[in-house]
Design a protein around this motif. Structure first.
Motif, PDB file in Angstrom:
ATOM      1  N   ASP A 191     -27.482 -32.695  -3.247  1.00  0.00           N
ATOM      2  CA  ASP A 191     -28.576 -33.142  -4.105  1.00  0.00           C
ATOM      3  C   ASP A 191     -28.429 -34.631  -4.394  1.00  0.00           C
ATOM      4  O   ASP A 191     -27.337 -35.182  -4.318  1.00  0.00           O
ATOM      5  N   GLY A 192     -29.531 -35.255  -4.764  1.00  0.00           N
ATOM      6  CA  GLY A 192     -29.463 -36.640  -5.221  1.00  0.00           C
ATOM      7  C   GLY A 192     -30.107 -37.619  -4.270  1.00  0.00           C
ATOM      8  O   GLY A 192     -30.736 -37.261  -3.276  1.00  0.00           O
TER       9      GLY A 192
ATOM     10  N   VAL B  62     -37.252 -31.607   3.991  1.00  0.00           N
ATOM     11  CA  VAL B  62     -36.522 -30.550   4.702  1.00  0.00           C
ATOM     12  C   VAL B  62     -35.060 -30.550   4.269  1.00  0.00           C
ATOM     13  O   VAL B  62     -34.481 -29.497   3.983  1.00  0.00           O
ATOM     14  N   ALA B  63     -34.461 -31.733   4.188  1.00  0.00           N
ATOM     15  CA  ALA B  63     -33.053 -31.825   3.778  1.00  0.00           C
ATOM     16  C   ALA B  63     -32.856 -31.296   2.361  1.00  0.00           C
ATOM     17  O   ALA B  63     -31.867 -30.619   2.075  1.00  0.00           O
ATOM     18  N   GLN B  64     -33.814 -31.581   1.485  1.00  0.00           N
ATOM     19  CA  GLN B  64     -33.705 -31.132   0.097  1.00  0.00           C
ATOM     20  C   GLN B  64     -33.675 -29.607   0.000  1.00  0.00           C
ATOM     21  O   GLN B  64     -33.025 -29.049  -0.872  1.00  0.00           O
ATOM     22  N   GLY B  65     -34.372 -28.953   0.908  1.00  0.00           N
ATOM     23  CA  GLY B  65     -34.399 -27.494   0.887  1.00  0.00           C
ATOM     24  C   GLY B  65     -33.239 -26.851   1.627  1.00  0.00           C
ATOM     25  O   GLY B  65     -33.097 -25.632   1.635  1.00  0.00           O
ATOM     26  N   ASP B  66     -32.405 -27.631   2.243  1.00  0.00           N
ATOM     27  CA  ASP B  66     -31.275 -27.099   3.011  1.00  0.00           C
ATOM     28  C   ASP B  66     -30.061 -26.956   2.099  1.00  0.00           C
ATOM     29  O   ASP B  66     -29.625 -27.918   1.474  1.00  0.00           O
TER      30      ASP B  66
END
Length: 142
Positions: A29-30, A20-24
């Protein structure tokens, strides 16, 4: 509820949260780091072991249940973890939680007498220690 919080169960939750965080767009990033205090200390190590491409640092502070009698024990397979892993088990730290655990001043004083420094550690000392241990400067410290 506490019995359902296991290293194996937490990995799926952590992966879902990271997805979910990656798509926010507000998330950077990273790689990430995981920090666990007390019972979540071992869980942070388990997440680092299970998600090596996403978790590059893990810290367990006052970690409980780091060694369990189960195949998903946090200590199993740590030798293969590429993340920086820090486990710190200091004596008592001067926090509200510690004071709430020992409201009897005489009991607290009795415990402090068993500490070589004769005092509790400070939060700043713990943060400084963890940051040092996670840095390249501590490469020769085990």
């Amino acid at each position: 509820l506490m019995a359902s919080v296991t290293p194996a169960n937490i990995v799926g939750d952590a992966a879902a949260l990271l997805d979910v965080a990656q798509g926010d767009p507000a998330a950077r990033d990273g790689a990430v780091g995981a920090v666990g205090f007390c019972m979540s200390g071992g869980l942070a190590l388990s997440v680092a072991r299970a998600l090596p491409d996403r978790v590059k640092a893990a810290a367990s502070i006052h970690g409980a249940w780091l060694v369990r009698d189960s195949p998903d024990s946090p200590h199993v397979g740590l030798e293969a973890v590429e993340a920086e892993v820090v486990a710190v088990h200091p004596g008592p730290v001067d926090t509200e939680m510690f004071h709430n655990a020992f409201p009897d001043q005489k009991e607290m004083e009795r415990r402090l007498q068993r500490i070589p420094l004769g005092r509790m550690g400070t939060v700043k000392e713990m943060v400084t220690l963890v940051l040092y241990l996670a840095s390249d400067a501590s490469a020769s410290v085990s």
